[in-house]
Design a protein around this motif. Structure first.
Motif, short mmCIF file in Angstrom:
data_model
loop_
_atom_site.label_atom_id
_atom_site.label_comp_id
_atom_site.label_asym_id
_atom_site.label_seq_id
_atom_site.Cartn_x
_atom_site.Cartn_y
_atom_site.Cartn_z
N ASN A 329 0.84 -1.21 0.00
CA ASN A 329 0.00 0.00 0.00
C ASN A 329 0.87 1.25 0.00
OD1 ASN A 329 -3.04 -0.25 0.14
ND2 ASN A 329 -2.42 -1.89 1.52
N MET A 330 1.92 1.24 0.83
CA MET A 330 2.80 2.41 0.88
C MET A 330 3.51 2.60 -0.47
SD MET A 330 4.58 2.31 4.62
CE MET A 330 3.68 2.77 6.10
N ALA A 331 3.91 1.50 -1.08
CA ALA A 331 4.58 1.58 -2.38
C ALA A 331 3.65 2.16 -3.43
CB ALA A 331 5.07 0.19 -2.80
N LYS A 332 2.38 1.69 -3.38
CA LYS A 332 1.41 2.17 -4.37
C LYS A 332 1.17 3.67 -4.17
CE LYS A 332 -2.26 3.10 -6.69
NZ LYS A 332 -3.05 4.32 -6.59
N TYR A 333 1.04 4.07 -2.92
CA TYR A 333 0.85 5.50 -2.64
C TYR A 333 2.05 6.31 -3.15
CZ TYR A 333 0.11 9.83 -0.07
OH TYR A 333 -0.07 11.15 0.25
N ALA A 334 3.24 5.88 -2.73
CA ALA A 334 4.46 6.62 -3.07
C ALA A 334 4.66 6.69 -4.58
CB ALA A 334 5.67 5.97 -2.39
N ALA A 335 4.44 5.57 -5.25
CA ALA A 335 4.67 5.54 -6.69
C ALA A 335 3.62 6.36 -7.44
CB ALA A 335 4.69 4.10 -7.20
N GLY A 336 2.38 6.32 -6.95
CA GLY A 336 1.33 7.10 -7.58
C GLY A 336 1.64 8.59 -7.52
N GLU A 337 2.06 9.02 -6.33
CA GLU A 337 2.39 10.45 -6.17
C GLU A 337 3.63 10.81 -6.99
OE1 GLU A 337 0.29 12.54 -4.30
OE2 GLU A 337 -0.86 10.68 -4.40
N ALA A 338 4.65 9.93 -6.93
CA ALA A 338 5.92 10.22 -7.62
C ALA A 338 5.74 10.27 -9.13
CB ALA A 338 6.96 9.16 -7.24
N ALA A 339 4.92 9.36 -9.65
CA ALA A 339 4.70 9.34 -11.11
C ALA A 339 3.99 10.61 -11.56
CB ALA A 339 3.89 8.11 -11.50
N ALA A 340 2.97 11.02 -10.80
CA ALA A 340 2.24 12.24 -11.17
C ALA A 340 3.16 13.45 -11.10
CB ALA A 340 1.03 12.42 -10.24
N LEU A 341 3.98 13.50 -10.05
CA LEU A 341 4.92 14.61 -9.91
C LEU A 341 5.94 14.60 -11.05
CD1 LEU A 341 6.13 16.89 -8.02
CD2 LEU A 341 7.65 15.10 -7.15
N ALA A 342 6.47 13.44 -11.36
CA ALA A 342 7.51 13.34 -12.39
C ALA A 342 6.99 13.78 -13.76
CB ALA A 342 8.04 11.90 -12.45
N VAL A 343 5.80 13.31 -14.11
CA VAL A 343 5.27 13.66 -15.43
C VAL A 343 4.95 15.16 -15.48
CG1 VAL A 343 3.35 13.32 -17.05
CG2 VAL A 343 4.46 11.34 -15.97
N ASP A 344 4.33 15.68 -14.44
CA ASP A 344 4.00 17.11 -14.42
C ASP A 344 5.28 17.96 -14.47
OD1 ASP A 344 1.93 19.21 -14.10
OD2 ASP A 344 3.09 19.66 -12.30
N THR A 345 6.29 17.55 -13.71
CA THR A 345 7.56 18.29 -13.68
C THR A 345 8.25 18.22 -15.04
OG1 THR A 345 7.77 17.73 -11.35
CG2 THR A 345 9.76 18.49 -12.45
N ALA A 346 8.17 17.05 -15.67
CA ALA A 346 8.80 16.89 -16.98
C ALA A 346 8.13 17.78 -18.02
CB ALA A 346 8.74 15.42 -17.41
N VAL A 347 6.81 17.83 -17.97
CA VAL A 347 6.08 18.70 -18.91
C VAL A 347 6.56 20.14 -18.74
CG1 VAL A 347 3.82 19.69 -19.45
CG2 VAL A 347 4.02 17.23 -19.09
N GLN A 348 6.65 20.59 -17.49
CA GLN A 348 7.07 21.97 -17.22
C GLN A 348 8.49 22.22 -17.72
OE1 GLN A 348 4.83 23.97 -16.07
NE2 GLN A 348 6.11 25.81 -15.97
#
Ligand SMILES: Cc1cc2nc3c(=O)[nH]c(=O)nc-3n(C[C@H](O)[C@H](O)[C@H](O)COP(=O)(O)OP(=O)(O)OC[C@H]3O[C@@H](n4cnc5c(N)ncnc54)[C@H](O)[C@@H]3O)c2cc1C
Length: 396
Positions: A329-348
């Motif tokens: 569960n912690m991995a899913k939470y962490a990865a979900g947040e990290a993936a969203a952050l990474a893609v948004d940051t990459a777009v910027q």
């Protein structure tokens, strides 16, 4: 403590990475835009044994665990091909059938799941129940030796490309037979059924989703779908609850791996770009900390998520299910947040190029946003951690 992969796992990672790169994100996007599926990639991965890495060798699989399947999910996603059906078919369905199916069900389904010729998708979510699966309204009733299934499911991925859907239903109990007695919610228990996607009485309608993906989501209507006795997963109704729980850890761990891979993909695309893009004289835009630090921050979050995925998969494969539940569960939470952050940051970081199809990062915005909702939302994970790790009272 060991952070190294075994030589076999290393080889698997390299081989899957090479396969993923041969197809790449442009293949994934082209399939999604034309409404097609990633059939070629799926079939090749199946032929090469990557879809069955977690399935026992006696059924044609690789005899590995969720650690190996998570590697496959992560590396394909890191190549720009996050295949959601890896999470439902080999991770959930193969685990459930292998652990709780009958011998006959294992023989009928695992070889095809292992080589990718069979896909089994998973249907638990319902319009009225949502995150609260205790409210499931899909009911299975006995009719002679057969079962009759009725109810509705929503957001079910991949029904159009699967031969079967593993349906979670409630069975009316109280008649000693299981199936024709009291159907009030308190008296119901879960049961899983392997339902052919072309079964009479099963209809579907495609949902319009704002996610660029070759995999589609569907509403499913089950109107007295008649199933033979052996469609029930396991030897008896007692298999229902453990079978349902058996799928959860593999689901969380593999979807987290897909998120981490997607995060790696986005950061790699952005880093390549920012290291070479020059708009202020001779210096790259990446030399500006306003550009580099957000990318570095996202890279840290992705790497932290990968560590937790590794821990969860290791615990799961060691049979330590309860601890794997917390880490998963912690991995899913962490990865979900990290993936969203990474893609948004990459777009910027890519500026205008970030919004183009060509540079291939904005194409993932919908998918990573959905990854914070499905298959279990970030809020439900926080509820789980608050209750099971922090000892708080259940709030719902
Ligand atoms: C792309 C995609 C693919 C999917 N594929 C599948 C699939 O193949 N099979 C399948 O069965 N399902 C699938 N789903 C469904 C998915 O699992 C659900 O959307 C998810 O579990 C959330 O349920 P819900 O949408 O009904 O949200 P709801 O339960 O209505 O929740 C809405 C919001 O309220 C929050 N919330 C609800 N209850 C609480 C609470 N007690 N405390 C705090 N917050 C709360 C939720 O976190 C969420 O943010 C998919 C969904 C998506 C988006």
């Amino acid at each position: 403590m060991n952070f190294d992969l075994t030589p076999e796992q290393d080889q698997l990672r390299d081989a899957v990475r090479a396969l993923g790169r041969r197809y790449g994100h442009s293949y994934f996007v082209a399939k999604a835009k034309s409404g097609e599926h990633t059939t070629e990639l799926w079939s090749e991965a199946g032929r090469l044994g990557y879809l069955g890495v977690n399935i026992p060798t006696e059924y044609g699989g690789g005899g590995g665990g969720i650690t190996e399947l998570a590697l496959v999910c992560e590396e394909l996603a890191a190549a720009g091909c996050p295949l959601l059906l890896l999470v439902v078919s080999p991770a959930i369905a193969a685990t459930v059938i292998n652990k709780h199916g009958t011998d006959e069900q294992r023989k009928r389904h695992l070889p095809g799941l292992a080589d990718g010729t069979q896909k089994i998708v998973f249907a638990i979510t319902e319009p009225e129940a949502g995150s609260n699966f205790h409210r499931l309204g899909t009911v299975a009733r006995r009719d002679g030796d057969d079962w009759l299934l009725s109810g509705r499911k929503c957001y079910i991925s991949g029904v159009d490309e699967a031969q079967y859907v593993l349906v979670v239903a409630r069975v009316a109990v109280g008649d000693g037979q299981g199936g024709s007695g009291d159907a009030s919610p308190q008296k119901l228990k879960p049961a899983l059924f392997i339902v052919p996607t072309d079964a009479p009485g099963l209809t579907r309608s495609k949902l319009d989703m704002e996610i660029l993906s070759p995999e589609n989501q569907f509403l499913l209507y089950l109107d007295d779908v008649r199933l033979p006795a052996d469609a029930l997963v396991g030897e008896s109704l007692d298999a229902g609850l453990p079978a349902l729980f058996a799928g959860l850890n593999p689901e969380r761990i593999t979807v987290a791996a897909m998120g981490a891979g997607t995060g790696r993909y986005a950061i790699e695309r952005a880093s390549e770009y920012t290291a070479t893009r020059k708009v202020w004289g001779g210096r790259s835009i990446g030399s500006h900390q306003g550009v580099a630090h957000p990318l570095a921050h996202a890279a840290v979050q992705v790497e932290l998520a990968r560590l937790m995925i590794h821990k969860a998969a290791t615990l799961y494969d060691a049979g330590r299910d309860l601890e794997a539940g917390i880490s998963g569960n912690m991995a899913k939470y962490a990865a979900g947040e990290a993936a969203a952050l990474a893609v948004d940051t990459a777009v910027q970081a890519l500026g205008g190029a970030g919004m183009t199809t060509e540079y291939g990062v904005a194409t993932l915005l919908g998918a990573v946003r959905a990854g914070r909702i499905a298959p279990v939302s970030r809020e439900m994970i926080l509820n789980f951690v608050a209750q099971h790790v922090l000892g708080q009272d259940k709030s719902y």
